[in-house]
Design an enzyme around this catalytic site. Structure first.
Site, PDB file in Angstrom:
ATOM      1  N   LYS A  67      52.474  29.153  36.723  1.00  0.00           N
ATOM      2  CA  LYS A  67      52.788  28.835  35.337  1.00  0.00           C
ATOM      3  C   LYS A  67      52.360  30.038  34.502  1.00  0.00           C
ATOM      4  O   LYS A  67      51.172  30.324  34.375  1.00  0.00           O
ATOM      5  CB  LYS A  67      52.032  27.591  34.883  1.00  0.00           C
ATOM      6  CG  LYS A  67      52.194  27.324  33.389  1.00  0.00           C
ATOM      7  CD  LYS A  67      51.323  26.185  32.915  1.00  0.00           C
ATOM      8  CE  LYS A  67      51.130  26.277  31.406  1.00  0.00           C
ATOM      9  NZ  LYS A  67      50.246  25.230  30.896  1.00  0.00           N
ATOM     10  N   GLY A 118      46.709  20.977  23.343  1.00  0.00           N
ATOM     11  CA  GLY A 118      45.558  20.137  23.069  1.00  0.00           C
ATOM     12  C   GLY A 118      45.574  19.461  21.705  1.00  0.00           C
ATOM     13  O   GLY A 118      44.625  18.770  21.337  1.00  0.00           O
TER      14      GLY A 118
END
Lengths: 66, 270
Positions: free
Chosen positions: B112, B173
């Site tokens: 990733k 987040g």
């Protein structure tokens, strides 16, 4: 001779190999990866890879992340 | 992968294909922010995720050598690991991280790629992301790439050869949900590779919305790990992703301003 290992100075015997360093650190057989001076050192070459004075070595592992 | 409604999809039979491997789950999850690795494993199992992310960091030299290791508790034999380049603010840092990850995982090339541009928002530095992708693709990495919710950037990354494109829904987040559903829908419409929302999901309905927009999957971490009850949220997310995917294929009704009665008018007896 002096190397920098994970950002900290460390003394290692002259002509040490990557294998010997890993052994000294009790990391033999552990899941880890190493780069010396920003170049990957494949585990299969640890025995013949000789560490030189001033080498900057990073030893990394996997940790939890997103 | 495209916005066409597929009539032949049956519930539970709609795999996600990443780098030629079929996965039953379209939910990808992280392994960090949990109380400990055992809670992480439980949450992953509740979520049904088969692809899980990890980070690469310096080994603690000489400190607690017997501390459990992520890969010992959550084995690469049981899950597909997706090493990330979290914390990298330049292409060079991300490239080094990917090379180390591949060595760490015995030649596993799936990564990733994320190159961050701003500490406050953790928004991606898309220019550096392009630069890193170019180098890593030449080294045969299979790249799932984190990017902005920008359809042009997403398409470029696909054209370069990234195997999946992962636009953010909102800052990492933040739990703000799908901030720009129109862009996500456009990215999905344009794409010939899997599109996964990566970052920003806060709760189950956010995940369902992303899937209803046609996303091929969702990658999340904080929404599960930082929930009051991570295991329950992992289970909720699994259902939301499945429900959203099925709703996408089922084809939602058009929105109308006025009502359409559900019961027939014929036969009324008054």
């Amino acid at each position: 001779m002096e190397i920098t290992l994970n950002g900290e100075s460390r003394q290692v015997p002259d002509h040490s190999t990557a294998s010997q360093l890993v052994e000294t650190l009790c990391l033999a057989g552990k899941r880890m990866a190493m780069e010396i001076n920003e170049e990957i050192v494949p585990r299969s070459t640890f025995d013949e890879r000789v560490i030189r004075d001033g080498d900057k070595i990073e030893i990394v592992g996997a940790i939890g992340g997103g | 992968m495209n916005s066409q409604i597929q009539q032949n999809i049956k519930p539970g039979k709609d795999p996600l294909t990443i780098a030629g491997v079929e996965y039953r789950s379209r939910l990808l999850v992280g392994t960090g922010k949990y109380q400990d690795l055992y809670q992480a494993k439980q949450a992953i199992d509740e979520s049904g995720a088969e692809i899980i992310t990890m980070a690469v960091r310096r080994t603690n030299i000489g400190q607690s050598p017997d501390e459990p290791n992520l890969l010992d508790i959550i084995s690469p034999d049981d899950y597909t690991y997706l090493p990330n380049t979290a914390g990298c603010y330049s292409a060079d840092e991300a490239i080094r991280t990917c090379r180390l990850a591949r060595e760490l995982l015995d030649g596993h090339s799936l990564v990733k790629l994320e190159v961050l541009g701003d500490e406050k928002t953790l928004f991606p530095d898309v220019a550096e992301t392009f630069r890193a992708a170019e180098v890593l693709l030449k080294e045969d990495f299979l790249i799932m790439v984190y990017t902005n919710d920008d359809p042009v950037a997403a398409k470029r990354l696909e054209e370069m050869g990234c195997i999946a494109v992962m636009p953010l829904a909102a800052p990492i987040g933040s739990g703000l949900g799908i901030r720009n559903p129109y862009n996500i829908a456009t990215i999905v419409e344009n794409a010939n590779v899997p599109i996964l929302v990566d970052a920003g999901v806060g709760t189950a309905s956010d995940a369902a919305i992303a899937m209803e927009l046609g996303c091929d999957g969702i990658l999340m971490q904080t929404a599960i790990a930082s929930a009051k009850n991570p295991l329950l949220m992992a289970s909720a997310m699994k259902k939301a992703v499945e429900a959203g995917r099925e709703a996408y294929h089922a084809g939602r009704i058009p929105r109308k301003r006025y009502a359409a009665a559900s019961s027939p008018v014929d036969g009324l007896f008054f």
